[in-house]
Structure formats: C-alpha cells, structure tokens
Design a protein around this motif. Structure first.
Motif, PDB file in Angstrom:
ATOM      1  N   ARG A  51       4.397 -61.956  69.685  1.00 23.05           N
ATOM      2  CA  ARG A  51       3.428 -61.263  70.516  1.00 23.05           C
ATOM      3  C   ARG A  51       2.586 -60.424  69.527  1.00 23.05           C
ATOM      4  N   PRO A  52       1.331 -60.589  69.827  1.00 17.80           N
ATOM      5  CA  PRO A  52       0.330 -59.811  68.816  1.00 17.80           C
ATOM      6  C   PRO A  52       0.671 -58.184  69.109  1.00 17.80           C
ATOM      7  N   SER A  53       0.393 -57.293  68.170  1.00 15.87           N
ATOM      8  CA  SER A  53       0.324 -56.051  68.319  1.00 15.87           C
ATOM      9  C   SER A  53      -0.777 -55.353  69.504  1.00 15.87           C
ATOM     10  N   LEU A  54      -0.360 -54.483  70.155  1.00 18.34           N
ATOM     11  CA  LEU A  54      -1.340 -53.802  70.848  1.00 18.34           C
ATOM     12  C   LEU A  54      -1.825 -52.638  70.510  1.00 18.34           C
ATOM     13  N   PHE A  55      -3.092 -52.492  70.691  1.00 19.16           N
ATOM     14  CA  PHE A  55      -4.016 -51.092  70.583  1.00 19.16           C
ATOM     15  C   PHE A  55      -4.456 -50.334  71.502  1.00 19.16           C
ATOM     16  N   ARG A  56      -4.487 -49.091  71.654  1.00 26.51           N
ATOM     17  CA  ARG A  56      -5.090 -48.324  72.743  1.00 26.51           C
ATOM     18  C   ARG A  56      -6.452 -47.856  72.163  1.00 26.51           C
ATOM     19  N   VAL A  57      -7.706 -47.936  73.083  1.00 23.32           N
ATOM     20  CA  VAL A  57      -8.884 -47.563  72.892  1.00 23.32           C
ATOM     21  C   VAL A  57      -8.935 -46.212  73.442  1.00 23.32           C
ATOM     22  N   LEU A  58      -9.489 -45.146  72.719  1.00 21.07           N
ATOM     23  CA  LEU A  58      -9.509 -43.894  73.163  1.00 21.07           C
ATOM     24  C   LEU A  58     -10.977 -43.297  72.900  1.00 21.07           C
ATOM     25  N   ILE A  59     -11.653 -42.665  74.106  1.00 20.92           N
ATOM     26  CA  ILE A  59     -12.973 -41.935  73.882  1.00 20.92           C
ATOM     27  C   ILE A  59     -12.417 -40.344  73.757  1.00 20.92           C
ATOM     28  N   LEU A  60     -13.134 -39.886  72.704  1.00 23.82           N
ATOM     29  CA  LEU A  60     -12.845 -38.393  72.437  1.00 23.82           C
ATOM     30  C   LEU A  60     -13.884 -37.413  73.006  1.00 23.82           C
ATOM     31  N   ASN A  61     -13.453 -36.262  73.396  1.00 28.24           N
ATOM     32  CA  ASN A  61     -14.467 -35.417  73.738  1.00 28.24           C
ATOM     33  C   ASN A  61     -15.315 -34.644  72.778  1.00 28.24           C
ATOM     34  N   ASP A  62     -16.545 -34.361  73.150  1.00 28.78           N
ATOM     35  CA  ASP A  62     -17.730 -33.719  72.426  1.00 28.78           C
ATOM     36  C   ASP A  62     -18.496 -32.814  73.229  1.00 28.78           C
ATOM     37  N   ASP A  63     -19.163 -31.898  72.717  1.00 26.89           N
ATOM     38  CA  ASP A  63     -19.738 -30.780  73.767  1.00 26.89           C
ATOM     39  C   ASP A  63     -21.312 -31.238  73.869  1.00 26.89           C
ATOM     40  N   TYR A  64     -21.775 -32.567  73.656  1.00 26.41           N
ATOM     41  CA  TYR A  64     -22.947 -32.813  73.532  1.00 26.41           C
ATOM     42  C   TYR A  64     -23.375 -34.248  74.516  1.00 26.41           C
ATOM     43  N   THR A  65     -22.394 -35.340  74.564  1.00 28.31           N
ATOM     44  CA  THR A  65     -22.336 -36.319  75.206  1.00 28.31           C
ATOM     45  C   THR A  65     -22.408 -36.107  76.959  1.00 28.31           C
ATOM     46  N   PRO A  66     -23.741 -36.309  77.557  1.00 30.81           N
ATOM     47  CA  PRO A  66     -23.342 -36.103  79.093  1.00 30.81           C
ATOM     48  C   PRO A  66     -22.249 -36.976  79.585  1.00 30.81           C
ATOM     49  N   MET A  67     -21.668 -36.423  80.815  1.00 35.74           N
ATOM     50  CA  MET A  67     -20.579 -36.942  81.466  1.00 35.74           C
ATOM     51  C   MET A  67     -20.838 -38.491  82.124  1.00 35.74           C
ATOM     52  N   GLU A  68     -22.249 -38.387  82.407  1.00 38.44           N
ATOM     53  CA  GLU A  68     -22.819 -39.647  83.326  1.00 38.44           C
ATOM     54  C   GLU A  68     -22.988 -40.635  82.028  1.00 38.44           C
ATOM     55  N   PHE A  69     -22.964 -40.425  80.872  1.00 38.32           N
ATOM     56  CA  PHE A  69     -23.157 -41.259  79.821  1.00 38.32           C
ATOM     57  C   PHE A  69     -21.514 -41.990  79.554  1.00 38.32           C
ATOM     58  N   VAL A  70     -20.826 -41.185  79.792  1.00 37.88           N
ATOM     59  CA  VAL A  70     -19.472 -41.690  79.466  1.00 37.88           C
ATOM     60  C   VAL A  70     -19.029 -42.627  80.620  1.00 37.88           C
ATOM     61  N   VAL A  71     -19.602 -42.374  81.753  1.00 35.73           N
ATOM     62  CA  VAL A  71     -19.078 -43.127  83.045  1.00 35.73           C
ATOM     63  C   VAL A  71     -19.768 -44.392  82.823  1.00 35.73           C
ATOM     64  N   LEU A  72     -20.782 -44.557  82.044  1.00 34.75           N
ATOM     65  CA  LEU A  72     -21.595 -45.696  81.923  1.00 34.75           C
ATOM     66  C   LEU A  72     -20.798 -46.562  81.095  1.00 34.75           C
ATOM     67  N   VAL A  73     -20.523 -45.811  80.059  1.00 35.07           N
ATOM     68  CA  VAL A  73     -19.881 -46.754  78.846  1.00 35.07           C
ATOM     69  C   VAL A  73     -18.663 -47.205  79.335  1.00 35.07           C
ATOM     70  N   LEU A  74     -17.754 -46.516  80.167  1.00 33.84           N
ATOM     71  CA  LEU A  74     -16.519 -47.056  80.770  1.00 33.84           C
ATOM     72  C   LEU A  74     -16.613 -48.353  81.664  1.00 33.84           C
ATOM     73  N   GLU A  75     -17.802 -48.139  82.667  1.00 35.34           N
ATOM     74  CA  GLU A  75     -18.099 -48.967  83.591  1.00 35.34           C
ATOM     75  C   GLU A  75     -18.693 -50.507  82.706  1.00 35.34           C
ATOM     76  N   LYS A  76     -19.654 -50.109  81.754  1.00 38.54           N
ATOM     77  CA  LYS A  76     -20.042 -51.259  80.794  1.00 38.54           C
ATOM     78  C   LYS A  76     -19.200 -51.908  80.032  1.00 38.54           C
ATOM     79  N   PHE A  77     -18.497 -51.276  79.051  1.00 42.31           N
ATOM     80  CA  PHE A  77     -17.510 -52.103  78.190  1.00 42.31           C
ATOM     81  C   PHE A  77     -16.095 -52.045  78.442  1.00 42.31           C
TER      82      PHE A  77
END
Length: 135
Positions: A51-77
């Motif tokens: 079986r192929p190895s599995l990898f976790r994809v993680l988003i990191l916090n920052d003080d500038y990216t709007p929360m709505e943009f992070v939600v959009l990224v999670l929905e889109k990708f």
C-alpha cells in the motif's frame, strides 16, 4: 496467463502458477546413474504489492488570512461542506493548524501546491504543508 514449453516438436500450453514441464531423457552418468524421464517444476511467484504511504495535508494559522478565505479553500480543494470547513477553520484558528485530509504522496503534493498557488494569487500568506501520516 499461459506458459508454453516445446518438447521435441510438441507444444504444451498450461496455466501458470505451478507448471510441470518437460519430461526428457537423461544420460545414464548423472546423479543416480539411472536413465529415465525427469520432471521439472517451474513456480511463478506473484510480486506482493505494498500500500502506498499516506500523507496528512495541514493548513497553518496566520494572523492575516481571513477565516472566510480558509473556509473557501477547504470547500474548493478538499470538497468539505460549509459546516466541516468551518469546524476545521476554527481548529486552525485555535490550535495553530488543522488537518484537511489524508492522501497518497502525489495527491497530497498536488493539493498543497494548489492551495499555496491559490493563496498567493489572492495575496494571502496562508501556509499549507504535508507530513507523513502515522499508520
């Protein structure tokens, strides 16, 4: 799959796994000293796939990216619905990082690249990384 063996102008075709091949005459001077037909067995070994190895994809916090943009990224990708995307975004906000999904190496790498390109295109410093999953 079949294996063919040629014996004195005769063709034998048999399914592969274990195949009894060719009776042939031996000279009398061999190991036992007796002459007579001998049979050889060819065993086909099937390679074991891993079986192929599995990898976790993680988003990191920052003080500038709007929360709505992070939600959009999670929905889109990552094909998250609005509720799941909001939950992950809040986890990122409160804990510093959040897991978007677990994928094979190539897919995880592609997702990270897509998110990073999308964030840069929209002038956000959002960071997305991948790490090997423990399993």
């Amino acid at each position: 799959m079949f294996l063919a063996a040629s014996l004195r102008n005769h063709l034998i075709v048999a399914p592969t796994e274990q195949i009894a091949v060719a009776t042939r005459m031996t000279s009398g001077a061999r190991n036992t000293g007796a002459s007579g037909p001998t049979t050889s067995v060819i065993t086909k070994v099937k390679p074991k796939t891993k079986r192929p190895s599995l990898f976790r994809v993680l988003i990191l916090n920052d003080d500038y990216t709007p929360m709505e943009f992070v939600v959009l990224v999670l929905e889109k990708f990552f094909q998250k619905n609005a509720e799941a995307a909001t939950t992950i975004m809040l986890h990122v906000h409160h804990h510093g990082l959040g897991e978007c999904g677990i994928f094979t190496y190539e897919i995880a790498e592609t997702k990270v690249t897509q998110v990073m390109d999308f964030a840069r295109k929209h002038q956000h410093p959002l960071q997305c990384v991948m790490e090997k999953a423990n399993a």
